[in-house]
Motif scaffolding. Structure first.
Motif, PDB file in Angstrom:
ATOM      1  N   ASN A  77       0.605  -1.151   0.121  1.00 53.43           N
ATOM      2  CA  ASN A  77      -0.140   0.003  -0.180  1.00 53.43           C
ATOM      3  C   ASN A  77       0.793   1.464  -0.164  1.00 53.43           C
ATOM      4  O   ASN A  77       0.281   2.217  -0.592  1.00 53.43           O
ATOM      5  CB  ASN A  77      -0.983  -0.107   1.203  1.00 53.43           C
ATOM      6  CG  ASN A  77      -1.953  -0.801   0.983  1.00 53.43           C
ATOM      7  OD1 ASN A  77      -1.891  -2.261   0.898  1.00 53.43           O
ATOM      8  ND2 ASN A  77      -3.547  -0.439   0.627  1.00 53.43           N
ATOM      9  N   SER A  78       2.163   1.296   0.295  1.00 57.67           N
ATOM     10  CA  SER A  78       3.243   2.156   0.120  1.00 57.67           C
ATOM     11  C   SER A  78       4.347   1.835  -0.442  1.00 57.67           C
ATOM     12  O   SER A  78       4.686   0.862  -0.271  1.00 57.67           O
ATOM     13  CB  SER A  78       3.553   2.775   1.651  1.00 57.67           C
ATOM     14  OG  SER A  78       2.280   3.345   2.393  1.00 57.67           O
ATOM     15  N   ASN A 128       1.061   6.470  -1.315  1.00 60.05           N
ATOM     16  CA  ASN A 128       0.580   5.679  -0.324  1.00 60.05           C
ATOM     17  C   ASN A 128      -1.166   5.602  -0.653  1.00 60.05           C
ATOM     18  O   ASN A 128      -1.751   6.479  -1.093  1.00 60.05           O
ATOM     19  CB  ASN A 128       0.555   6.503   1.173  1.00 60.05           C
ATOM     20  CG  ASN A 128      -0.087   5.755   2.165  1.00 60.05           C
ATOM     21  OD1 ASN A 128      -1.497   6.117   2.274  1.00 60.05           O
ATOM     22  ND2 ASN A 128       0.522   4.656   2.796  1.00 60.05           N
ATOM     23  N   ILE A 129      -1.363   4.271  -0.711  1.00 56.41           N
ATOM     24  CA  ILE A 129      -2.892   4.052  -0.962  1.00 56.41           C
ATOM     25  C   ILE A 129      -3.661   3.512   0.492  1.00 56.41           C
ATOM     26  O   ILE A 129      -3.002   2.592   1.109  1.00 56.41           O
ATOM     27  CB  ILE A 129      -3.113   2.678  -2.048  1.00 56.41           C
ATOM     28  CG1 ILE A 129      -2.461   3.410  -3.132  1.00 56.41           C
ATOM     29  CG2 ILE A 129      -4.509   2.428  -2.206  1.00 56.41           C
ATOM     30  CD1 ILE A 129      -2.347   2.523  -4.399  1.00 56.41           C
ATOM     31  N   LEU A 163      -5.274   1.781   3.524  1.00 58.69           N
ATOM     32  CA  LEU A 163      -5.619   0.547   3.721  1.00 58.69           C
ATOM     33  C   LEU A 163      -7.273   0.210   3.824  1.00 58.69           C
ATOM     34  O   LEU A 163      -7.874   1.215   4.401  1.00 58.69           O
ATOM     35  CB  LEU A 163      -4.918   0.015   5.152  1.00 58.69           C
ATOM     36  CG  LEU A 163      -3.441   0.116   4.985  1.00 58.69           C
ATOM     37  CD1 LEU A 163      -3.036  -0.242   6.586  1.00 58.69           C
ATOM     38  CD2 LEU A 163      -3.010  -1.265   4.254  1.00 58.69           C
ATOM     39  N   THR A 164      -7.580  -0.804   3.641  1.00 56.50           N
ATOM     40  CA  THR A 164      -9.109  -1.257   3.774  1.00 56.50           C
ATOM     41  C   THR A 164      -9.222  -2.193   4.729  1.00 56.50           C
ATOM     42  O   THR A 164      -8.299  -2.959   5.149  1.00 56.50           O
ATOM     43  CB  THR A 164      -9.634  -1.461   2.315  1.00 56.50           C
ATOM     44  OG1 THR A 164     -10.875  -1.943   2.490  1.00 56.50           O
ATOM     45  CG2 THR A 164      -8.723  -3.044   1.879  1.00 56.50           C
ATOM     46  N   PRO A 217      -4.613  -6.571  -2.521  1.00 52.54           N
ATOM     47  CA  PRO A 217      -3.578  -5.297  -2.280  1.00 52.54           C
ATOM     48  C   PRO A 217      -3.683  -4.824  -3.762  1.00 52.54           C
ATOM     49  O   PRO A 217      -4.251  -5.249  -4.569  1.00 52.54           O
ATOM     50  CB  PRO A 217      -2.174  -6.092  -2.090  1.00 52.54           C
ATOM     51  CG  PRO A 217      -2.447  -7.328  -1.612  1.00 52.54           C
ATOM     52  CD  PRO A 217      -3.719  -7.958  -2.355  1.00 52.54           C
ATOM     53  N   PRO A 218      -3.182  -3.494  -3.770  1.00 52.75           N
ATOM     54  CA  PRO A 218      -3.118  -2.568  -5.055  1.00 52.75           C
ATOM     55  C   PRO A 218      -2.161  -3.378  -6.021  1.00 52.75           C
ATOM     56  O   PRO A 218      -1.409  -4.227  -5.816  1.00 52.75           O
ATOM     57  CB  PRO A 218      -2.362  -1.457  -4.755  1.00 52.75           C
ATOM     58  CG  PRO A 218      -2.493  -1.213  -3.179  1.00 52.75           C
ATOM     59  CD  PRO A 218      -2.626  -2.669  -2.638  1.00 52.75           C
ATOM     60  N   GLY A 239      -6.454   0.275  -7.190  1.00 50.61           N
ATOM     61  CA  GLY A 239      -6.589   0.112  -5.417  1.00 50.61           C
ATOM     62  C   GLY A 239      -6.708  -1.412  -4.823  1.00 50.61           C
ATOM     63  O   GLY A 239      -6.125  -1.447  -3.849  1.00 50.61           O
ATOM     64  N   ASN A 248     -11.072  -1.235  -3.089  1.00 49.37           N
ATOM     65  CA  ASN A 248     -10.322  -0.036  -2.429  1.00 49.37           C
ATOM     66  C   ASN A 248     -10.190   1.277  -3.273  1.00 49.37           C
ATOM     67  O   ASN A 248      -9.695   1.428  -4.147  1.00 49.37           O
ATOM     68  CB  ASN A 248      -8.833  -0.672  -2.069  1.00 49.37           C
ATOM     69  CG  ASN A 248      -8.187   0.321  -0.983  1.00 49.37           C
ATOM     70  OD1 ASN A 248      -8.710   1.355  -0.608  1.00 49.37           O
ATOM     71  ND2 ASN A 248      -6.828   0.056  -0.829  1.00 49.37           N
TER      72      ASN A 248
END
Length: 252
Positions: free
Chosen positions: A59-60, A74-75, A77-78, A85-86, A110, A132
């Motif tokens: 995510n990062s 940075n995406i 978190l869900t 994951p992305p 995402g 996401n």
């Protein structure tokens, strides 16, 4: 010393930075970028015909633009553990992953809940699949004038609001804009472009988001107006004026 007022007057005539006025850009060509990040450069592209989960992204992560500018992505978190994951995919006709980006575009996505995916007959409206929706945050190692990308949300035929928000290097809000958009699977490059631009290089972080965060957010190539290599026009001018003054003094 009598020439110092003249030197000061010349320097005063040079353009000085003006107060930043950040504004929305809704076309890539209008942004006038001089740098870019293509997500295919990450070297990890998800192929739905031969899934390889090792290409999923954290995510990062960090990457570098074509011009050498560092970016930290940075995406958010869900809480849904079913969402992947992305990952990056290349939008292509079936059996590839379709979208309303241009065919062949590399897209940062995402993540998606594959347990909610239901294959649909051609022509059937897509109800959307949970995913996401970010936000996606992109930080630049050096402040920039502006940036933008096309953006889509993983749900068809539903109008959603997509946002771009800019911050400076001490996290002050510089500006925030939004546009309404509708996604599809048409491969027609109709995904809206959402960009922001400033008259000074004070943008250090951009955040992309949507009004439907329960559905996956996707962006394609990020175009950037990066700060050009430093020029020494002022120093050369002052040096030249000083040299002329010195010669005049020697003659006198």
């Amino acid at each position: 010393m009598k020439y110092l007022p003249a030197i000061a007057a010349v320097i005063t005539l040079l353009p000085l930075p003006v107060k930043a006025a950040t504004f929305l850009i809704n076309e890539r060509a209008a942004l006038g970028g001089n740098d870019a990040v293509d997500w295919g450069s990450l070297g990890k592209v998800f192929n739905p015909s031969a899934p390889d989960f090792s290409v999923f992204l954290p995510n990062s992560f960090s990457t570098t633009s074509q011009g050498g500018l560092g970016l930290d992505i940075n995406i958010a978190l869900t809480n849904n553990r079913q969402i992947t994951p992305p990952f990056v995919f290349q939008t292509l006709p079936s059996p590839g992953i379709r979208s309303n980006f241009a065919q062949g575009d590399f897209v940062l996505f995402g993540g998606i809940d594959p347990t909610g995916f239901i294959p649909l007959p051609p022509g059937t409206p897509d109800p959307g699949t949970k995913g996401n929706g970010g936000p996606f945050s992109i930080s630049f190692t050096q402040p920039i004038f502006g940036a933008g990308t096309q953006i889509a949300v993983d749900i068809s035929n539903l109008e959603v609001e997509t946002f771009i928000t800019a911050f400076d290097n001490v996290n002050n809000l510089l500006g925030s804009f939004s546009v309404l958009s509708t996604s599809s699977l048409a491969l027609d490059n109709s995904a809206v472009f959402l960009g922001i631009r400033s008259d000074t290089p004070n943008i250090s972080r951009l955040v992309f988001s949507s009004s439907a965060p329960q559905f996956g957010l996707a962006i394609n190539q990020v175009s950037i107006i990066a700060v050009p290599e430093p020029t020494y026009t002022l120093a050369i001018l002052v040096f030249g004026v000083s040299g002329a003054v010195l010669k005049l003094r020697q003659r006198s």
